[in-house]
Design an enzyme around this catalytic site. Structure first.
Site, PDB file in Angstrom:
ATOM      1  N   GLU A 190     -15.429  -0.399  11.127  1.00 21.00           N
ATOM      2  CA  GLU A 190     -16.433   0.632  10.793  1.00 21.00           C
ATOM      3  C   GLU A 190     -17.882  -0.244  10.915  1.00 21.00           C
ATOM      4  O   GLU A 190     -18.506   0.059   9.864  1.00 21.00           O
ATOM      5  CB  GLU A 190     -16.308   1.618   9.613  1.00 21.00           C
ATOM      6  CG  GLU A 190     -15.339   2.388   9.586  1.00 21.00           C
ATOM      7  CD  GLU A 190     -15.064   3.460   8.774  1.00 21.00           C
ATOM      8  OE1 GLU A 190     -15.676   3.408   7.854  1.00 21.00           O
ATOM      9  OE2 GLU A 190     -14.393   4.484   8.805  1.00 21.00           O
ATOM     10  N   GLU A 313      -7.595   5.090  11.987  1.00 19.46           N
ATOM     11  CA  GLU A 313      -7.804   5.825  10.408  1.00 19.46           C
ATOM     12  C   GLU A 313      -7.928   7.152  10.765  1.00 19.46           C
ATOM     13  O   GLU A 313      -8.776   7.641  11.630  1.00 19.46           O
ATOM     14  CB  GLU A 313      -9.019   5.205   9.812  1.00 19.46           C
ATOM     15  CG  GLU A 313      -8.787   3.857   9.310  1.00 19.46           C
ATOM     16  CD  GLU A 313     -10.091   3.144   8.265  1.00 19.46           C
ATOM     17  OE1 GLU A 313     -10.637   4.443   7.900  1.00 19.46           O
ATOM     18  OE2 GLU A 313     -10.199   2.319   8.355  1.00 19.46           O
TER      19      GLU A 313
HETATM   20  O1  AHR Z   1      -9.591   4.480   4.317  1.00 20.75           O
HETATM   21  C1  AHR Z   1     -10.386   4.485   3.552  1.00 20.75           C
HETATM   22  C2  AHR Z   1     -11.844   3.981   4.100  1.00 20.75           C
HETATM   23  O2  AHR Z   1     -12.218   4.892   5.093  1.00 20.75           O
HETATM   24  C3  AHR Z   1     -11.589   2.645   4.812  1.00 20.75           C
HETATM   25  O3  AHR Z   1     -11.776   1.487   3.977  1.00 20.75           O
HETATM   26  C4  AHR Z   1     -12.811   2.813   5.771  1.00 20.75           C
HETATM   27  O4  AHR Z   1     -12.885   2.266   6.869  1.00 20.75           O
HETATM   28  C5  AHR Z   1     -13.089   4.337   5.857  1.00 20.75           C
HETATM   29  O5  AHR Z   1     -14.310   4.930   5.877  1.00 20.75           O
END
Ligand code: AHR
Length: 508
Positions: A190, A313
């Site tokens: 991110e 994610e």
């Molecule tokens: O999965 C939780 C968080 O969500 C992670 O650390 C981040 O990459 C995302 O914003």
């Protein structure tokens, strides 16, 4: 609404009472990579510490400190890869703090997740040894935000170099002679947010710098470099990365998308009404549009599809359970989450030509977990059971589907109620279907085009209430059951899908 897999545009708008599905054998269809069924374990809340890792001196049965019940459950699930150590945590993590004698390791304050102090007792050896036990591919997300190129490349040398080198000598001193051969490497996380608040152009330059020095010591010449990807519908991010990074420096572009009702009012994971359920489903189904549009951008710069779209994610995100640390992101997992999992995995399967890896967030005790623990107790969530039923799609040849779905209407809005994907492996055909409708069963006719099958058996995940979930007192309230409410005759399966259910068919 008629939906062709791989397209989110409705071809006809007429609402149907019945769903029809055509499953077609196509010689040049892609193989669904098993890596779509990957998982994610961050140093966050009780995922690693008091989740996976209880320490070697724990009374809970463990292997090198990792709970045996978790190991068994994940082996049964056949998890193909595991992403670690973050998430946002990755860009604060200095791997050398997590090697060598545990008593000598410095602490780290987890600045993103609850401000807790960790003792670094779970580090590189602990994680990579666990991956060996699980027979899963490690996916290391390396620190770009607060690290250096040297630190990153030293990590690669430490885990992958087989000959003599400063880092392989250090590894051997720490009692590991042979390298682990890590293939998947994330270059930060991110970068547009917790990874450094960068612009796409700035990150693309930084990525090129890091990727240039990522030597493939694995001897397998198969290092897979993954660029930190877009936040949901930030298509400009993908455009810039695909435009500016030469294809010889990149193998995957990531994408993060969570199914959230409203970031300021996410709602409870178990106490929700139909409106909140519908909103969650809308957010989950948005994945179809996201992967279609990101894929279209990638196709423009990479028609040969060399670079994979990696959704590393995804999952449902609600308010934390009452009384738990807000920084720990602990939530329960209901039939609503089973619906997110079933529909999202169908989307990934149907887009497997470009989507070749994905990671559900997160494996244990965090967000849409497949496993929850409490003391020495452990339970498998409805999401776990969906992923286990969908295991049949791992590395199977995709069978494209055309679906005419009735609408699921709430208020003035509609979403398609039925989602389907299908594949073939070892002479067997598998069809996974989801009816997300909160109240209506849906009868469906599935035509098999060019597919030989004598008969089918099926398993179902369903329950009386959308809010139903497994608890530590009743860990098996929701498990897959045999499903018989279908007929098969002359290449046509006729089935009635109960409301909010996931059904997986297997040919005989
Ligand atoms: O999965 C939780 C968080 O969500 C992670 O650390 C981040 O990459 C995302 O914003």
């Amino acid at each position: 609404m008629l939906l062709i897999a791989g397209s989110f545009f409705p071809l006809t708008a007429a609402a149907q009472q019945k769903s029809t599905v055509t499953v077609t054998a196509k010689a040049d269809a892609p193989v669904i990579s098993k890596h779509i069924y990957g998982h994610f374990a961050e140093h966050l809340g009780r995922c690693i510490y008091d989740g996976f890792y209880v320490g070697e001196n724990s009374k809970i049965p463990n292997t090198k400190g990792v709970r045996n019940d978790i190991i068994t459950a994940l082996k049964d699930l056949g998890i193909p890869n595991l992403r670690w150590p973050g998430g946002c945590f990755a860009d604060t993590y200095h791997w050398k703090d997590g090697i060598g004698p545990k008593k000598d390791r410095p602490t780290i304050v987890n600045q993103w997740w609850g401000g807790v102090t960790e003792d670094n007792s779970f580090g590189t050896h602990d994680f990579l040894d666990l991956c060996e036990v699980l027979d899963t591919e490690p996916y290391l997300a390396a620190n770009v935000g607060s690290g250096t190129v040297q630190e990153f490349t030293d990590w690669i040398q430490y885990v992958n170099h087989g000959g003599k080198s400063p880092m392989s000598d250090l590894r051997k001193k720490n009692n590991r002679d042979t390298p682990w051969g890590v293939k998947f490497w994330g270059v930060g996380n991110e970068a547009w947010g917790c990874g450094g608040n960068m612009t796409a152009e700035y990150y693309a330059n930084l990525y090129k710098q890091y990727a240039t020095f990522m030597a493939d010591w694995s001897n397998k010449k198969e290092m897979f470099r993954i660029a930190s990807g877009a936040n949901g519908g930030d298509y400009n991010w993908t455009e810039v990365l695909m435009r500016d990074i030469p294809k010889n420096l990149i193998d995957g572009v990531a994408l993060h998308s969570y199914s959230v009702i409203d970031w300021n009012d996410k709602g409870s994971s178990v106490k929700f009404d139909e409106k909140q359920y519908f909103e969650t489903m809308k957010a989950a189904l948005k994945m179809e549009e996201l992967v279609t549009k990101h894929t279209a951008i990638m196709d423009k710069y990479d028609p040969a599809k060399k670079v994979a779209l990696i959704v590393d994610e995804w999952g449902g995100w609600y308010d934390v359970e009452e009384g738990t640390n807000p920084g720990f992101l602990y939530q329960q997992n209901t039939m609503r989450d089973a619906m997110i999992a079933g529909t999202t995995l169908n989307i990934f399967n149907n887009h497997s030509e470009r989507v070749r890896m994905a990671n559900l967030a997160q494996t244990v005790n965090v967000l849409q977990a497949v496993i929850l623990t409490e003391g020495d107790k452990m339970l498998l969530t409805p999401t776990y059971h969906v992923m286990k039923l969908y295991k049949v799609h791992h590395d199977a040849k995709l069978l494209p589907v055309a679906v005419t779905s009735p609408d699921y209407k709430f208020g003035n809005e509609t979403v398609p109620a039925v989602s389907v994907s299908a594949s073939q492996k070892e002479g067997k055909t598998h069809i996974s279907m989801v009816n997300i409708h909160a109240t209506e069963k849906i009868s469906t006719e599935i035509k098999l085009d060019g597919i030989d099958a004598k008969d089918f058996s099926a398993k179902i995940i369903s329950s009386g209430r959308l809010q139903d979930h497994n608890t530590f007192a009743q860990p098996n309230a929701i498990t897959p059951k045999d499903f018989k409410d279908f007929k098969y005759k002359k290449g046509v399966l006729t089935v009635t899908l109960p409301p909010f259910s996931v059904v997986v068919f297997e040919s005989r």
